[in-house]
Design a protein around this motif. Structure first.
Motif, PDB file in Angstrom:
ATOM      1  N   ILE A  57       0.551  -1.307   0.290  1.00 42.12           N
ATOM      2  CA  ILE A  57       0.183   0.115  -0.198  1.00 42.12           C
ATOM      3  C   ILE A  57       0.737   1.108   0.027  1.00 42.12           C
ATOM      4  N   PRO A  58       1.616   1.733  -0.861  1.00 42.26           N
ATOM      5  CA  PRO A  58       3.340   2.761  -1.262  1.00 42.26           C
ATOM      6  C   PRO A  58       2.056   3.953  -0.918  1.00 42.26           C
ATOM      7  N   ILE A  59       0.624   4.094  -0.860  1.00 32.36           N
ATOM      8  CA  ILE A  59       0.132   5.492  -0.705  1.00 32.36           C
ATOM      9  C   ILE A  59      -0.571   5.535   0.388  1.00 32.36           C
ATOM     10  N   SER A  60      -1.554   4.418   0.253  1.00 31.65           N
ATOM     11  CA  SER A  60      -2.191   4.068   1.620  1.00 31.65           C
ATOM     12  C   SER A  60      -1.391   4.120   2.858  1.00 31.65           C
ATOM     13  N   SER A  61      -0.103   3.886   3.215  1.00 31.16           N
ATOM     14  CA  SER A  61       0.616   3.962   4.599  1.00 31.16           C
ATOM     15  C   SER A  61       1.572   5.078   4.774  1.00 31.16           C
ATOM     16  N   GLU A  62       1.505   6.170   3.521  1.00 33.64           N
ATOM     17  CA  GLU A  62       1.721   7.194   3.537  1.00 33.64           C
ATOM     18  C   GLU A  62       2.006   8.033   5.328  1.00 33.64           C
ATOM     19  N   TYR A  63       2.698   7.876   5.493  1.00 35.87           N
ATOM     20  CA  TYR A  63       3.152   8.670   6.676  1.00 35.87           C
ATOM     21  C   TYR A  63       3.404  10.672   6.834  1.00 35.87           C
ATOM     22  N   ARG A  64       1.622  10.764   6.986  1.00 34.23           N
ATOM     23  CA  ARG A  64       1.247  12.384   7.296  1.00 34.23           C
ATOM     24  C   ARG A  64       1.738  13.440   7.740  1.00 34.23           C
ATOM     25  N   HIS A  65       2.413  13.373   8.626  1.00 43.07           N
ATOM     26  CA  HIS A  65       3.056  14.066   9.654  1.00 43.07           C
ATOM     27  C   HIS A  65       3.892  14.783   8.781  1.00 43.07           C
ATOM     28  N   LEU A  66       4.586  14.012   7.560  1.00 46.75           N
ATOM     29  CA  LEU A  66       5.660  14.222   7.017  1.00 46.75           C
ATOM     30  C   LEU A  66       5.002  15.453   6.110  1.00 46.75           C
ATOM     31  N   ILE A  67       3.696  16.427   5.778  1.00 48.75           N
ATOM     32  CA  ILE A  67       3.792  16.950   5.318  1.00 48.75           C
ATOM     33  C   ILE A  67       3.482  17.872   5.443  1.00 48.75           C
ATOM     34  N   ASN A  68       4.646  18.752   7.190  1.00 51.39           N
ATOM     35  CA  ASN A  68       4.933  19.884   8.181  1.00 51.39           C
ATOM     36  C   ASN A  68       7.049  19.455   7.803  1.00 51.39           C
ATOM     37  N   PHE A  69       6.984  18.999   6.756  1.00 57.70           N
ATOM     38  CA  PHE A  69       8.262  18.490   6.104  1.00 57.70           C
ATOM     39  C   PHE A  69       8.635  18.947   5.205  1.00 57.70           C
ATOM     40  N   PRO A  70       8.559  19.177   3.925  1.00 63.28           N
ATOM     41  CA  PRO A  70       8.455  18.709   2.538  1.00 63.28           C
ATOM     42  C   PRO A  70       9.426  18.553   2.490  1.00 63.28           C
ATOM     43  N   SER A  71      10.653  18.254   2.900  1.00 62.38           N
ATOM     44  CA  SER A  71      11.863  18.620   1.855  1.00 62.38           C
ATOM     45  C   SER A  71      12.198  17.593   1.353  1.00 62.38           C
ATOM     46  N   SER A  72      12.066  17.659  -0.085  1.00 69.37           N
ATOM     47  CA  SER A  72      11.907  16.117  -0.104  1.00 69.37           C
ATOM     48  C   SER A  72      13.838  15.357  -0.904  1.00 69.37           C
ATOM     49  N   SER A  73      14.811  16.367  -0.399  1.00 68.01           N
ATOM     50  CA  SER A  73      16.119  16.001  -0.410  1.00 68.01           C
ATOM     51  C   SER A  73      16.202  15.380   0.495  1.00 68.01           C
ATOM     52  N   ARG A  74      16.096  16.001   1.813  1.00 66.80           N
ATOM     53  CA  ARG A  74      16.253  15.156   2.795  1.00 66.80           C
ATOM     54  C   ARG A  74      15.061  13.649   2.876  1.00 66.80           C
ATOM     55  N   ASN A  75      14.410  12.933   2.449  1.00 60.72           N
ATOM     56  CA  ASN A  75      13.829  12.456   2.713  1.00 60.72           C
ATOM     57  C   ASN A  75      13.529  11.532   1.681  1.00 60.72           C
ATOM     58  N   ILE A  76      14.192  10.080   2.496  1.00 59.90           N
ATOM     59  CA  ILE A  76      13.636   8.984   1.713  1.00 59.90           C
ATOM     60  C   ILE A  76      12.756   8.186   1.722  1.00 59.90           C
ATOM     61  N   ILE A  77      11.813   7.098   0.313  1.00 58.01           N
ATOM     62  CA  ILE A  77      10.913   6.345   0.634  1.00 58.01           C
ATOM     63  C   ILE A  77      11.222   5.077   0.657  1.00 58.01           C
ATOM     64  N   VAL A  78      11.162   4.583   1.758  1.00 63.77           N
ATOM     65  CA  VAL A  78      11.326   3.016   1.813  1.00 63.77           C
ATOM     66  C   VAL A  78      10.143   1.805   1.565  1.00 63.77           C
ATOM     67  N   LEU A  79      10.641   1.226   0.425  1.00 62.23           N
ATOM     68  CA  LEU A  79       9.218   0.594  -0.004  1.00 62.23           C
ATOM     69  C   LEU A  79       9.141  -0.571   0.808  1.00 62.23           C
ATOM     70  N   ASN A  80       9.279  -0.701   1.854  1.00 59.22           N
ATOM     71  CA  ASN A  80       9.529  -2.513   3.013  1.00 59.22           C
ATOM     72  C   ASN A  80       8.204  -3.075   2.574  1.00 59.22           C
ATOM     73  N   LYS A  81       8.708  -4.559   2.723  1.00 55.34           N
ATOM     74  CA  LYS A  81       8.122  -5.407   2.781  1.00 55.34           C
ATOM     75  C   LYS A  81       7.584  -5.794   1.399  1.00 55.34           C
ATOM     76  N   MET A  82       8.862  -5.924   0.085  1.00 55.72           N
ATOM     77  CA  MET A  82       8.080  -6.165  -1.289  1.00 55.72           C
ATOM     78  C   MET A  82       8.634  -7.076  -1.734  1.00 55.72           C
ATOM     79  N   ASP A  83       8.786  -8.068  -0.607  1.00 58.83           N
ATOM     80  CA  ASP A  83       8.923  -9.726  -0.952  1.00 58.83           C
ATOM     81  C   ASP A  83       6.993  -9.901  -0.865  1.00 58.83           C
ATOM     82  N   LEU A  84       6.060  -9.187  -0.210  1.00 59.92           N
ATOM     83  CA  LEU A  84       4.762  -9.740  -0.312  1.00 59.92           C
ATOM     84  C   LEU A  84       3.801  -8.979  -1.077  1.00 59.92           C
ATOM     85  N   ALA A  85       4.565  -8.393  -2.400  1.00 57.38           N
ATOM     86  CA  ALA A  85       3.854  -7.405  -2.857  1.00 57.38           C
ATOM     87  C   ALA A  85       3.790  -7.574  -4.515  1.00 57.38           C
TER      88      ALA A  85
END
Length: 361
Positions: A57-85
């Protein structure tokens, strides 16, 4: 999807009632509120933020608290449990995030090679960021990385694996630290530091999972519940099982199980109490294949979908050796076993979020 609408609504209503009433000691309790504040205070102080999401659930599991910290250069999205998707759909999601200028990496926290690959990537990313500050001494300074996410996306397992692999690679000595890892959401209560690299030093901060105070969308509620981000004690297990079966019935995963449909019962149904044994899983796959393949109704019609799921549930009770005398809760027992097999990848690989370009098509 029309065929899943009633199951989504049932689950959504259950979750929303809990979140809206604030009657649960689990939902956004004082631990989550305190963790949310502590994370928000520390994010500006760290060098990088790893937002761990569930690859199913790459969108549904978004951590919404990061909306207040939008610096994309300092953020990395890690899609964990790739073996289940779904592997192919995960690649499509990676390409989608890349188009939006997000740095994204897919991992399996329980696979050493996957963690090594990510650690190498992370170290390279840190070198790039430090060089960009144009300081000759900056590259040798200690780096702090915060791991954030909603409950049960595998943050602690991910942190433990990075700590273990990183120390082995750096030939570090001393006692290993371990973050608490369980299949139940909300077990991590405090922010914990782990060293994952030397020369220069890199530390990660494992944080508790935090959900928003309220979730109002039925489909989002359903996906979070099925993947385990919401405590099972708050949800009727039968609703989870029905929702999973509706998704399975509309997928093509079952077509891979035809060879199990002719399996002979060499072990005896009466001893099928351990549902995790391979031959039990094969029997479940075979039974589900037979029910779906023999069904002549329209799975886009809710009444037909309900009819198929009722037949599947009757068959699965027999396969799991669950009778109406099983502590008076045969639905709950067999449903919990079925959901467990889904969550551990024994009944196929599913990505529940559709890409914006394919939703509704």
């Amino acid at each position: 999807m029309v065929g899943t609408a009633s199951f989504v609504k049932n689950l959504g209503n259950s979750v929303k009632k809990v979140s809206e009433s604030k009657s649960s000691s689990w939902w956004y309790n004082h631990h989550m509120r305190a963790a949310s504040r502590a994370i928000s205070e520390r994010i500006p102080l760290v060098d990088l933020v790893l937002e761990v999401r569930d690859a199913r659930i790459p969108i549904s599991s978004e951590y919404r608290h990061l909306i207040n910290f939008p610096s994309s250069s300092r953020n990395i999205i890690v899609l964990n449990k790739m073996d289940l998707a779904s592997r192919s759909i995960t690649k499509e999601w990676m390409a989608y995030f890349k188009e939006l200028n997000y740095t994204t990496f897919a991992v399996n926290s329980h696979n050493k090679d996957s963690i090594k690959e990510f650690l190498n990537f992370l170290q390279g990313r840190i070198r790039e960021l430090k060089r960009s500050t144009h300081s000759s001494n900056n590259i040798h300074t200690t780096t702090t990385v915060m791991v954030v996410g909603i409950p049960n996306v595998g943050k602690s397992a991910f942190s433990n694996s990075l700590h273990q692999i990183g120390r082995i690679t750096a030939a570090e000595k001393g006692k290993l630290k371990h973050a608490t890892v369980t299949p139940h959401p909300g077990e991590t209560k405090n922010i914990t530091s782990f060293k994952i690299a030397s020369n220069p030093n890199i530390y990660i901060l494992d944080t508790p999972g935090v959900l928003p105070p309220e979730i109002l969308d039925d489909e989002l509620c359903s996906k979070l519940a099925l993947t385990g981000a919401i405590a099972d004690s708050l949800i009727d297990q039968s609703d989870l099982a029905n929702y999973f079966l509706s998704l399975l019935n509309l997928s093509d995963e079952y077509t891979k199980w035809e060879k199990f449909s002719t399996m002979e019962d060499d072990h005896g149904w009466s001893i099928m109490n351990d549902h995790t044994q391979d031959w039990v899983v094969q029997a479940v796959r075979g039974a589900l294949f037979q029910e779906i393949a023999a069904f002549k109704g329209n799975l886009e019609d809710e009444k037909d979908m309900v009819q198929l799921i009722e037949a599947q549930c009757t068959t699965l009770r027999k396969v799991f050796n669950v009778s109406s005398d099983s502590f008076g809760d045969d639905n709950g027992i067999f449903s919990a076993k079925l959901v467990n097999l889904y969550r551990t990848g024994r009944l196929g690989h599913y990505t529940l979020d559709c890409l914006p370009t394919t939703c509704g098509s």
